[in-house]
Write a protein that holds these residues in place. Structure first.
Motif, PDB file in Angstrom:
ATOM      1  N   MET A   1     -13.578 -12.060   7.501  1.00  0.00           N
ATOM      2  CA  MET A   1     -14.878 -11.747   8.109  1.00  0.00           C
ATOM      3  C   MET A   1     -15.144 -10.249   8.011  1.00  0.00           C
ATOM      4  N   ASN A   2     -16.302  -9.870   7.555  1.00  0.00           N
ATOM      5  CA  ASN A   2     -16.663  -8.461   7.501  1.00  0.00           C
ATOM      6  C   ASN A   2     -16.911  -7.931   8.905  1.00  0.00           C
ATOM      7  N   THR A   3     -16.394  -6.734   9.163  1.00  0.00           N
ATOM      8  CA  THR A   3     -16.581  -6.120  10.474  1.00  0.00           C
ATOM      9  C   THR A   3     -17.177  -4.727  10.327  1.00  0.00           C
ATOM     10  N   VAL A   4     -17.610  -4.202  11.469  1.00  0.00           N
ATOM     11  CA  VAL A   4     -18.218  -2.882  11.509  1.00  0.00           C
ATOM     12  C   VAL A   4     -17.764  -2.195  12.785  1.00  0.00           C
ATOM     13  N   SER A   5     -17.643  -0.872  12.762  1.00  0.00           N
ATOM     14  CA  SER A   5     -17.201  -0.132  13.940  1.00  0.00           C
ATOM     15  C   SER A   5     -18.292  -0.123  15.006  1.00  0.00           C
ATOM     16  N   ALA A  19     -10.883   3.589  29.492  1.00  0.00           N
ATOM     17  CA  ALA A  19     -11.146   2.249  28.961  1.00  0.00           C
ATOM     18  C   ALA A  19     -12.514   1.711  29.360  1.00  0.00           C
ATOM     19  N   ALA A  20     -13.356   2.543  29.987  1.00  0.00           N
ATOM     20  CA  ALA A  20     -14.693   2.082  30.368  1.00  0.00           C
ATOM     21  C   ALA A  20     -15.522   1.744  29.140  1.00  0.00           C
ATOM     22  N   LEU A  21     -15.371   2.542  28.076  1.00  0.00           N
ATOM     23  CA  LEU A  21     -15.975   2.270  26.774  1.00  0.00           C
ATOM     24  C   LEU A  21     -14.897   2.508  25.734  1.00  0.00           C
ATOM     25  N   VAL A  22     -14.758   1.579  24.785  1.00  0.00           N
ATOM     26  CA  VAL A  22     -13.670   1.667  23.819  1.00  0.00           C
ATOM     27  C   VAL A  22     -14.195   1.463  22.402  1.00  0.00           C
ATOM     28  N   ASP A  23     -13.480   2.027  21.437  1.00  0.00           N
ATOM     29  CA  ASP A  23     -13.805   1.829  20.026  1.00  0.00           C
ATOM     30  C   ASP A  23     -13.273   0.466  19.591  1.00  0.00           C
ATOM     31  N   VAL A  24     -14.142  -0.334  18.944  1.00  0.00           N
ATOM     32  CA  VAL A  24     -13.766  -1.682  18.526  1.00  0.00           C
ATOM     33  C   VAL A  24     -14.336  -1.967  17.128  1.00  0.00           C
ATOM     34  N   GLU A  25     -13.903  -3.068  16.563  1.00  0.00           N
ATOM     35  CA  GLU A  25     -14.505  -3.623  15.353  1.00  0.00           C
ATOM     36  C   GLU A  25     -15.183  -4.936  15.743  1.00  0.00           C
ATOM     37  N   VAL A  26     -16.423  -5.110  15.331  1.00  0.00           N
ATOM     38  CA  VAL A  26     -17.172  -6.331  15.640  1.00  0.00           C
ATOM     39  C   VAL A  26     -17.697  -6.915  14.337  1.00  0.00           C
ATOM     40  N   PRO A  27     -18.003  -8.212  14.311  1.00  0.00           N
ATOM     41  CA  PRO A  27     -18.543  -8.812  13.086  1.00  0.00           C
ATOM     42  C   PRO A  27     -19.880  -8.185  12.698  1.00  0.00           C
ATOM     43  N   VAL A  28     -20.101  -8.033  11.410  1.00  0.00           N
ATOM     44  CA  VAL A  28     -21.423  -7.623  10.944  1.00  0.00           C
ATOM     45  C   VAL A  28     -22.417  -8.698  11.375  1.00  0.00           C
ATOM     46  N   ARG A 103     -22.349   0.608  14.167  1.00  0.00           N
ATOM     47  CA  ARG A 103     -22.801   1.123  12.872  1.00  0.00           C
ATOM     48  C   ARG A 103     -23.987   0.328  12.350  1.00  0.00           C
ATOM     49  N   LEU A 104     -23.934  -1.005  12.486  1.00  0.00           N
ATOM     50  CA  LEU A 104     -25.005  -1.864  11.983  1.00  0.00           C
ATOM     51  C   LEU A 104     -25.507  -2.768  13.099  1.00  0.00           C
TER      52      LEU A 104
END
Length: 333
Positions: A1-5, A19-28, A103-104
């Motif tokens: 699955m393609n992901t985006v930051s 940890a209130a806001l965190v960097d993740v990868e989510v599906p495009v 990002r998208l």
């Protein structure tokens, strides 16, 4: 699955927690027929971001916040007609979908317009949500027109909505505009936005009576709790008030004897309920872009954070949550 930051919240912990806001990868995101896919370049943080984050229960799926952005169209759905790949756009999005801290992002084209060519992405990202709120409050809820006269009191005049509402009222009506402020920096900001006079929201009755002895015809309230009695004394009979906040209780009876109308403004109503006139949000952003490019409106950006990560967005949330910001806070890529 393609992901985006992306930057996301997992629960409602305080913003002081890393940890209130965190960097993740989510599906495009997959595009709906009328969606555009936007490469997000800058976002603004609003009180709604803080409110939604603080109220989250534990999330199984990361919750991407953000409802103010500017970016570039990366792809379009099969039914999109008004926008093309490569267009530079601005928008406020949809409360029921994943937000702009990514990002998208996929957004319905009816909520989007080309951004002002005279503004950078950061300068543009400061405006959509507050402009839509102010525009709908003035021209849809209060029913003001270019020939409208009288006096409008804009409370929290140095805030995001107040800053653009003062400008819109001066540009698109004949109203006299009073903007409220407390500290000296806020007063200077309100004056720079074009207010005819500055009032003190800490002493509303006395300051409004000094600036408008006969009272005001219209009032904008982002903070209603405990203030209705004062509003009833400063708004003239048959006047009108528009509110945008969420008071825990609201007794409007003090307004009745003066026949003062009360209106609610919630800029997500059109997208949340897919109303037939949903495209009006894109339309008003196009008209706003024309006013900006004509030099009649200016950005309300005041603080820029050049760090589109969880750390940068946590700092933006911290500033907005403090309640002491002037103008808008924007995070850029």
């Amino acid at each position: 699955m393609n992901t985006v930051s992306a930057v996301a919240a997992l629960d409602g912990r305080p913003i002081s927690d890393p940890a209130a806001l965190v960097d993740v990868e989510v599906p495009v995101p997959e595009l709906r027929p009328r969606d555009v896919l936007i490469d997000v370049q800058a976002v603004s943080v609003n009180p709604v971001d803080v409110k939604v984050r603080a109220g989250l229960d534990r999330q199984d799926t990361p919750k991407v916040l953000g409802w103010d952005a500017a970016g570039v169209v990366e792809a379009v759905g099969p039914a999109v007609q008004g926008l093309s790949v490569g267009d530079e756009v601005w928008y406020a999005g949809d409360l029921t979908r994943q937000g702009s801290n990514t990002r998208l992002q996929a957004v319905d084209e009816r909520l989007v317009s080309r951004k002002p060519t005279s503004l950078s992405f950061a300068e543009a990202a400061a405006l959509p949500l507050t402009t839509i709120t102010a525009w709908e409050a003035l021209f849809d809820r209060l029913g003001l027109e270019e020939t409208s006269q009288g006096t409008l009191a804009v409370l929290a005049g140095a805030g995001g909505v107040g800053s653009i509402m003062i400008q819109l009222a001066k540009v698109r009506t004949q109203l006299r505009v009073l903007g409220s402020a407390g500290k000296a920096q806020s007063r200077e900001w309100v004056e720079s936005m074009g207010a005819d006079a500055v009032i003190d929201h800490h002493d509303l009755l006395a300051s409004v009576r000094a600036a408008a002895p006969d009272g005001v015809e219209y009032l904008f309230s982002p903070n209603t709790q405990g203030n209705v009695e004062a509003f009833a004394q400063v708004v003239r009979p048959f006047g009108a008030i528009v509110g945008i906040d969420d008071p825990s209780a609201l007794d409007l009876m003090p307004l009745k004897s003066r026949s003062i109308a009360w209106h609610w403004e919630f800029m997500f109503t059109r997208s949340m309920f897919q109303t037939p006139d949903m495209a009006e949000q894109g339309n008003l952003l196009r008209r706003t872009a024309d006013l900006v490019d004509a030099g009649r409106l200016r950005t309300t950006l005041n603080t820029t954070i050049d760090d589109f990560t969880a750390a940068g967005l946590r700092e933006a949330h911290r500033l907005v949550e403090s309640g002491r910001t002037v103008g808008k806070v924007v995070v850029t890529r």
